[in-house]
Write a protein that holds these residues in place. Sequence first.
Motif, PDB file in Angstrom:
ATOM      1  N   ALA A  98       1.632  44.522  38.008  1.00 28.98           N
ATOM      2  CA  ALA A  98       0.767  45.716  38.071  1.00 28.98           C
ATOM      3  C   ALA A  98       0.088  46.253  36.759  1.00 28.98           C
ATOM      4  O   ALA A  98       1.108  46.152  35.876  1.00 28.98           O
ATOM      5  CB  ALA A  98       1.526  46.937  38.780  1.00 28.98           C
ATOM      6  N   VAL A  99      -0.909  46.538  36.708  1.00 30.53           N
ATOM      7  CA  VAL A  99      -1.471  47.268  35.413  1.00 30.53           C
ATOM      8  C   VAL A  99      -2.153  48.706  35.556  1.00 30.53           C
ATOM      9  O   VAL A  99      -2.871  48.637  36.609  1.00 30.53           O
ATOM     10  CB  VAL A  99      -2.800  46.271  35.161  1.00 30.53           C
ATOM     11  CG1 VAL A  99      -3.318  46.714  33.648  1.00 30.53           C
ATOM     12  CG2 VAL A  99      -2.105  44.928  34.723  1.00 30.53           C
ATOM     13  N   GLY A 100      -1.661  49.460  34.756  1.00 34.67           N
ATOM     14  CA  GLY A 100      -2.143  50.789  34.915  1.00 34.67           C
ATOM     15  C   GLY A 100      -1.530  51.657  36.100  1.00 34.67           C
ATOM     16  O   GLY A 100      -0.330  51.362  36.524  1.00 34.67           O
ATOM     17  N   GLY A 101      -1.831  52.853  36.244  1.00 30.73           N
ATOM     18  CA  GLY A 101      -0.798  53.874  36.707  1.00 30.73           C
ATOM     19  C   GLY A 101       0.491  54.034  36.087  1.00 30.73           C
ATOM     20  O   GLY A 101       0.370  54.502  35.025  1.00 30.73           O
ATOM     21  N   ASP A 102       1.593  54.036  36.926  1.00 26.22           N
ATOM     22  CA  ASP A 102       2.894  54.174  36.460  1.00 26.22           C
ATOM     23  C   ASP A 102       3.579  52.638  36.000  1.00 26.22           C
ATOM     24  O   ASP A 102       4.641  52.749  35.575  1.00 26.22           O
ATOM     25  CB  ASP A 102       3.843  54.903  37.354  1.00 26.22           C
ATOM     26  CG  ASP A 102       3.989  54.185  38.639  1.00 26.22           C
ATOM     27  OD1 ASP A 102       3.474  53.124  38.713  1.00 26.22           O
ATOM     28  OD2 ASP A 102       4.797  54.766  39.524  1.00 26.22           O
ATOM     29  N   ALA A 103       2.725  51.834  35.895  1.00 28.34           N
ATOM     30  CA  ALA A 103       3.334  50.454  35.664  1.00 28.34           C
ATOM     31  C   ALA A 103       3.703  50.172  34.012  1.00 28.34           C
ATOM     32  O   ALA A 103       2.951  51.138  33.291  1.00 28.34           O
ATOM     33  CB  ALA A 103       2.407  49.179  35.954  1.00 28.34           C
ATOM     34  N   PRO A 104       4.649  49.623  33.619  1.00 28.66           N
ATOM     35  CA  PRO A 104       4.792  49.687  32.228  1.00 28.66           C
ATOM     36  C   PRO A 104       3.627  48.813  31.457  1.00 28.66           C
ATOM     37  O   PRO A 104       2.758  48.345  32.076  1.00 28.66           O
ATOM     38  CB  PRO A 104       5.937  48.202  32.028  1.00 28.66           C
ATOM     39  CG  PRO A 104       6.557  48.437  33.352  1.00 28.66           C
ATOM     40  CD  PRO A 104       5.589  48.824  34.596  1.00 28.66           C
ATOM     41  N   VAL A 105       3.413  49.321  30.248  1.00 27.26           N
ATOM     42  CA  VAL A 105       2.432  48.780  29.275  1.00 27.26           C
ATOM     43  C   VAL A 105       2.687  47.202  29.228  1.00 27.26           C
ATOM     44  O   VAL A 105       3.856  46.818  28.938  1.00 27.26           O
ATOM     45  CB  VAL A 105       2.147  49.281  28.135  1.00 27.26           C
ATOM     46  CG1 VAL A 105       1.154  48.678  27.259  1.00 27.26           C
ATOM     47  CG2 VAL A 105       2.095  50.731  28.188  1.00 27.26           C
ATOM     48  N   THR A 106       1.736  46.393  29.652  1.00 30.23           N
ATOM     49  CA  THR A 106       2.018  44.932  29.525  1.00 30.23           C
ATOM     50  C   THR A 106       1.308  44.394  28.266  1.00 30.23           C
ATOM     51  O   THR A 106       0.640  44.908  27.785  1.00 30.23           O
ATOM     52  CB  THR A 106       1.262  44.341  30.682  1.00 30.23           C
ATOM     53  OG1 THR A 106      -0.050  44.540  30.694  1.00 30.23           O
ATOM     54  CG2 THR A 106       1.783  44.356  32.165  1.00 30.23           C
ATOM     55  N   VAL A 107       2.048  43.216  27.955  1.00 30.03           N
ATOM     56  CA  VAL A 107       1.795  42.383  26.551  1.00 30.03           C
ATOM     57  C   VAL A 107       1.069  41.125  27.018  1.00 30.03           C
ATOM     58  O   VAL A 107       1.656  40.521  27.696  1.00 30.03           O
ATOM     59  CB  VAL A 107       2.989  42.197  25.850  1.00 30.03           C
ATOM     60  CG1 VAL A 107       2.608  41.411  24.579  1.00 30.03           C
ATOM     61  CG2 VAL A 107       3.595  43.698  25.476  1.00 30.03           C
ATOM     62  N   GLN A 108      -0.121  41.012  26.526  1.00 27.30           N
ATOM     63  CA  GLN A 108      -0.949  39.815  26.756  1.00 27.30           C
ATOM     64  C   GLN A 108      -1.190  39.087  25.586  1.00 27.30           C
ATOM     65  O   GLN A 108      -1.064  39.729  24.461  1.00 27.30           O
ATOM     66  CB  GLN A 108      -2.236  40.158  27.323  1.00 27.30           C
ATOM     67  CG  GLN A 108      -2.336  41.031  28.631  1.00 27.30           C
ATOM     68  CD  GLN A 108      -3.743  41.108  29.313  1.00 27.30           C
ATOM     69  OE1 GLN A 108      -4.533  40.525  29.087  1.00 27.30           O
ATOM     70  NE2 GLN A 108      -3.721  42.046  29.942  1.00 27.30           N
ATOM     71  N   THR A 109      -1.506  37.855  25.717  1.00 34.90           N
ATOM     72  CA  THR A 109      -1.960  36.817  24.621  1.00 34.90           C
ATOM     73  C   THR A 109      -2.913  35.986  25.067  1.00 34.90           C
ATOM     74  O   THR A 109      -3.264  35.961  26.282  1.00 34.90           O
ATOM     75  CB  THR A 109      -0.822  36.249  23.794  1.00 34.90           C
ATOM     76  OG1 THR A 109      -1.262  35.540  22.551  1.00 34.90           O
ATOM     77  CG2 THR A 109       0.068  35.218  24.692  1.00 34.90           C
ATOM     78  N   MET A 110      -3.474  34.830  24.206  1.00 38.98           N
ATOM     79  CA  MET A 110      -4.519  34.048  24.500  1.00 38.98           C
ATOM     80  C   MET A 110      -4.063  32.656  24.273  1.00 38.98           C
ATOM     81  O   MET A 110      -3.853  32.536  22.816  1.00 38.98           O
ATOM     82  CB  MET A 110      -5.966  34.461  24.073  1.00 38.98           C
ATOM     83  CG  MET A 110      -6.875  33.589  24.777  1.00 38.98           C
ATOM     84  SD  MET A 110      -8.423  34.252  24.320  1.00 38.98           S
ATOM     85  CE  MET A 110      -9.820  33.251  25.065  1.00 38.98           C
ATOM     86  N   THR A 111      -4.173  31.521  24.641  1.00 38.72           N
ATOM     87  CA  THR A 111      -4.061  30.371  24.071  1.00 38.72           C
ATOM     88  C   THR A 111      -5.135  29.876  23.451  1.00 38.72           C
ATOM     89  O   THR A 111      -6.169  30.223  23.305  1.00 38.72           O
ATOM     90  CB  THR A 111      -3.791  29.319  25.229  1.00 38.72           C
ATOM     91  OG1 THR A 111      -5.159  29.302  26.149  1.00 38.72           O
ATOM     92  CG2 THR A 111      -2.740  29.507  26.275  1.00 38.72           C
ATOM     93  N   ASN A 112      -4.904  29.137  22.415  1.00 36.85           N
ATOM     94  CA  ASN A 112      -5.884  28.312  21.405  1.00 36.85           C
ATOM     95  C   ASN A 112      -6.158  26.923  21.429  1.00 36.85           C
ATOM     96  O   ASN A 112      -6.430  26.298  20.604  1.00 36.85           O
ATOM     97  CB  ASN A 112      -5.662  28.878  20.084  1.00 36.85           C
ATOM     98  CG  ASN A 112      -4.131  28.394  19.713  1.00 36.85           C
ATOM     99  OD1 ASN A 112      -3.804  27.593  19.925  1.00 36.85           O
ATOM    100  ND2 ASN A 112      -3.790  29.316  18.686  1.00 36.85           N
ATOM    101  N   THR A 113      -5.379  26.442  22.649  1.00 36.73           N
ATOM    102  CA  THR A 113      -5.467  24.947  22.638  1.00 36.73           C
ATOM    103  C   THR A 113      -6.671  24.823  23.479  1.00 36.73           C
ATOM    104  O   THR A 113      -7.452  25.528  23.821  1.00 36.73           O
ATOM    105  CB  THR A 113      -4.192  24.529  23.611  1.00 36.73           C
ATOM    106  OG1 THR A 113      -4.238  25.303  24.756  1.00 36.73           O
ATOM    107  CG2 THR A 113      -2.989  24.579  23.066  1.00 36.73           C
TER     108      THR A 113
END
Length: 376
Positions: free
Chosen positions: A23-38
């Motif tokens: 879940a993203v937004g609302g009362d969901a926890p702030v999520t942590v993202q990244t991106m692959t470089n392969t």
Amino acid sequence: MSVRPWRDIARRPSRQIMVGNVAVGGDAPVTVQTMTNTVTADAKATIDQIRRCEEAGADIIRVSCPDEASTAALREIVRAARVPIVADIHFHYKRALEAADAGAACLRINPGNIGSAERVREVVNAAKANGCAIRIGVNAGSLERDLLEKYGEPCPEALVESALDHIRLLEDHDFREYKVAVKASDVVLAVAAYQQLAEAVDCPLHLGITEAGGLRGGTVKSAIGIGSLLWFGIGDTIRVSLSAEPEEEVRVGYEILKSLGIRNRGVRVVSCPSCARQGFDVIRTVQTLEDRLAHIRTPMSLSVLGCVVNGPGEARETDIGITGGGNGKHMVFLSGVTDHHVRDEEMVDHIVRLVEAKAAEIEAATARDPVEVAAE
């Protein structure tokens, strides 16, 4: 513990979307993202890197899909990943269709960049059919030519207008499962753009300072930009963009969240910069402890202070503390209270064992009946 209202961050209300099972937004926890470089077409290398990012705590991982070979490999990558995968699409709408069919949880695409209204409709239909979210990613470095001509240069108003134009294309097709980013490498520009966008829309916002730089400089810029916005209550998911391995982006992201008390993962270290009063080598000790405790996921705090000036006071606020003493003998605090002493040569191993034991204790407690734990 007394109530501290000045610690409360009033988070901007936003509607909630789903990125896969996250879940993203609302009362969901702030999520942590990244991106692959392969190279995405190399599924094994990409999966190996995803696994390292997952171990670091990534909630969502983005992979670039610039060609058909990449989207062909995406199905295997999605199947192997333990977290939702976002397919990064720029100009070729067919890659978006292929990525949606391959199981991507989200498409990072700017609808206005892929051509005709019919192509936008096809992408939206593919997203709906496959349960994909969409992330609109506006970037100061790739603003539309008409907006640059209108405003003369990248500015907050130009970024927000671009975002609203892309949003309109999705909403014209009755699609609302989207989040938006308005990134810039200029911290002040990015923060101002996000502030304006936050007032104009109700969708989740993905935060980032793009092309932030290397590990040191990029961390500083991201902490200032992302941290400022989070403190204002703006932001539902973040990515720290570094010229470093993606797992480092995840670790820095969690450090930003931990510093604001928004979300905790692993050991939060409180340590002094060291001075002539130090009873042990604080700098090397902290470096060693951070490396040896990187596997701990349980939220907890550790203070490492070189002397008794601030050591006992900081230790009172942490789960475990070590304060430098004389003659190579140092005070160990447990739950804020002086408990015992430890000598130089045993100190690091001893602290590691204490942290691991405390983590196991916390995990065991959270696995029990919450009512029973709360009553203790």
